[in-house]
Design an enzyme around this catalytic site. Sequence first.
Site, short mmCIF file in Angstrom:
data_model
loop_
_atom_site.label_atom_id
_atom_site.label_comp_id
_atom_site.label_asym_id
_atom_site.label_seq_id
_atom_site.Cartn_x
_atom_site.Cartn_y
_atom_site.Cartn_z
N GLU A 416 0.66 -1.36 0.10
CA GLU A 416 -0.62 -0.27 -0.24
C GLU A 416 0.65 1.08 0.14
O GLU A 416 0.62 2.48 -0.46
CB GLU A 416 -1.46 0.20 1.58
CG GLU A 416 -2.24 -0.76 0.50
CD GLU A 416 -2.10 -2.52 1.49
OE1 GLU A 416 -0.48 -2.84 1.81
OE2 GLU A 416 -2.98 -3.08 1.33
N HIS A 483 -11.14 -5.96 9.00
CA HIS A 483 -11.02 -5.71 7.96
C HIS A 483 -12.70 -5.31 8.12
O HIS A 483 -13.50 -5.40 7.21
CB HIS A 483 -12.05 -6.77 7.84
CG HIS A 483 -10.99 -7.69 7.00
ND1 HIS A 483 -9.64 -8.21 7.82
CD2 HIS A 483 -10.01 -8.49 5.78
CE1 HIS A 483 -8.36 -9.20 6.94
NE2 HIS A 483 -9.14 -9.09 5.42
#
Length: 678
Positions: A416, A483
């Site tokens: 990322e 998540h």
Amino acid sequence: MVDGSSVRRIEPAHEPAAHVVHYPDKLSQEAFYAAAYPVMVLSRRLEQRLLELFQKGYVKGTVTTSFGNEATAAGMAMPFRPGRDVVSLLHRDFASHLLLGATPYELVCQYMGNVDSPTHGREGNAHHGNAGNRRLPMISHLGKMLSLVVGGTWAARRNGEDAFGLAVIGDGGSSTGEFHESLNMASVQRTPVLFLVENNHYAFSTPTSSQYHCRHLSDRAHGYGIEGRTIDGTDAWEVYTAVWDAMDAMHDDPAPTLIECMTLRLQGHAAYDKAEYVGEAKLKQWQRRDPILTGRRIFQDLCGLSEARTKQMEARVEEEVQSTVAKALKAARPDPKTQHWSVYADSSPAPLEPFHASRVKNGSAVNLALDYILSNSPRAFLAGMDVGTYGSAFKTCKGLIDRFGPERVIDMPLCESAILGFALGASQTGAEPIVEFQFADFSTEAVTQVGLNAGTWYYRAGRAAPMLLRLPCGGGLTMGAFHSGEFEGLWSRFPGLKLLYPTSPQETFEALVAGFYDRNPCLVFEHKLLYWSTSGEIDFDGDLESVWRPRRYTEGTDLTVVAFGAMVHEAIAAAADCEDSVEVWNPFVLQPMDLGPIIASVEKTGRLLVVQECGETQGLGDQVISQVIRRCGARIRCRPKLIAAPNMPVPFAPELESYYRPSVEKILTCMEQMLGES
Ligand SMILES: Cc1ncc(C[n+]2csc(CCOP(=O)(O)OP(=O)(O)O)c2C)c(N)n1
Ligand SMILES: [Mg+2]
């Protein structure tokens, strides 16, 4: 001025014929020394003066010098072309800055922090460059500039340019994750970036024995499937020829290359450091290899210069240093009253084509918005993990790769931070990036790149950094702590970012399109639960300016409810069950937040309830309450309330998660309590 650029071959702006080498012809050793050595001397003398000025208080912050690194700094910069190649330099590359277009005056002003500094006194010391000329201004966080060079070079190449990249890092910086991520990314993307390690044996006081355990840092190249070599960084000609040859090879096969220059740091890390940990014997040994001294002999021999002529050159350098410093000392100090304080680049996007779709789910609204953007903007590209053939984890990118191809819908390696650096770099060479984080939770991997680098880019570099970032977020899908987070509170802490949190297909389409066409880094939070649970019309009239406003769903006179994300739907449901008249709002633009209409609502109702899905201190609810209280002109009839989750990670088991997330019943009970108070 004694300046190598008069000798350097700078290519004409037009495209050269196909058979012409795409970067400056290799100089002879004589021509190289005639150009490079005077700049090395200029670099040394300017930095010596900067140290003196620091001791006298004229230079702020601190000074890290290039002493001992001038041969590397000059040799590596010479083959690169200002304005065409993408370059990121470090705090020991003063000579490179000079060779790539910086003037001595602007560099001295930068260290003094006066109005004529390239950053107008906003940033100090080595944190400067010329983003418009592709010499990207560094941030302190070592390693974080490498991926920008990869993205900038990649985007320029995609645009048909023959650009190369130069990404410089130290032995210490080579231990960062971003070093690995960037090399890997450049290798996978076949991007011709020269990664140059300046190995000066120390990172501040840490010797290389505590930094790595391989023989040469260049050995790491094999792990990326690329070429790597280690050379003598005190020999400017050796550096120049190695770099030139690497560019030649990259021209034939556009893959990155790694060169490790064994160089020197003749003083401590910075002005305050006496480098006792190096030891006198080693320092003395290094001083004998000082590239200014060894280079002087070579310069004289190769250029056939007598001692007198050499001294003349040095005197000219001295004159330039003195006159530069004298002028810089007279430059005005920055005036807070006339500073342009905004962290945002101006955005006045032209109206777009209207768009209409009926009965679409929120997830499809994402897909339609991305399709709309990629169709309208040829420079746009979408990058992320699994966004290509798979169509992204939540299928919001389904089919896009078929319509726009793998050059524009790009499956990225799992990194990322480097993906975001890549996007920021690409935004500087004409591309328009859209990045999907697979889950908002993983955006924490890119906090430095987004929060500190992209967010401050306009403020520091004076240049817009347009990029759209998508963050599928939120709980309710029993996915557990890693998540299910939202993270809008975290991202609101960084100046220079814009945040949007839509809750319906219409809002989602508007947020993505407006975020993309804004010229600043924009983060759009897409609540995952709403991908399937919400459907409706999209009726976009093409006007982007009117998008940036809070949204009201119900009108009422007794209570104002402000809700974020999925909580908007819970609040609307609770309001429908409530006997009193409730007005439900979503700030929608979370940064910069315009609370004007919400304050007007509270002035009418006298009551404020805020509902957020995340923990009490993790969201923006408290900020809304404090702002409304501070600015509300009318009497508040009861204490404002915040409904939030407990301050803990999102739990996994469905029973625990549904207890954790605020419910319609909980909101309704609170509403009735507040409405019962006077
Ligand atoms: C990510 C990060 N951590 C810590 C620092 C603080 N810091 C500044 S310079 C430096 C040493 C860097 O060493 P090296 O990469 O070898 O470069 P050199 O100064 O030797 O040229 C450190 C630790 C930083 N700038 N960035
Ligand atoms: Mg070092």
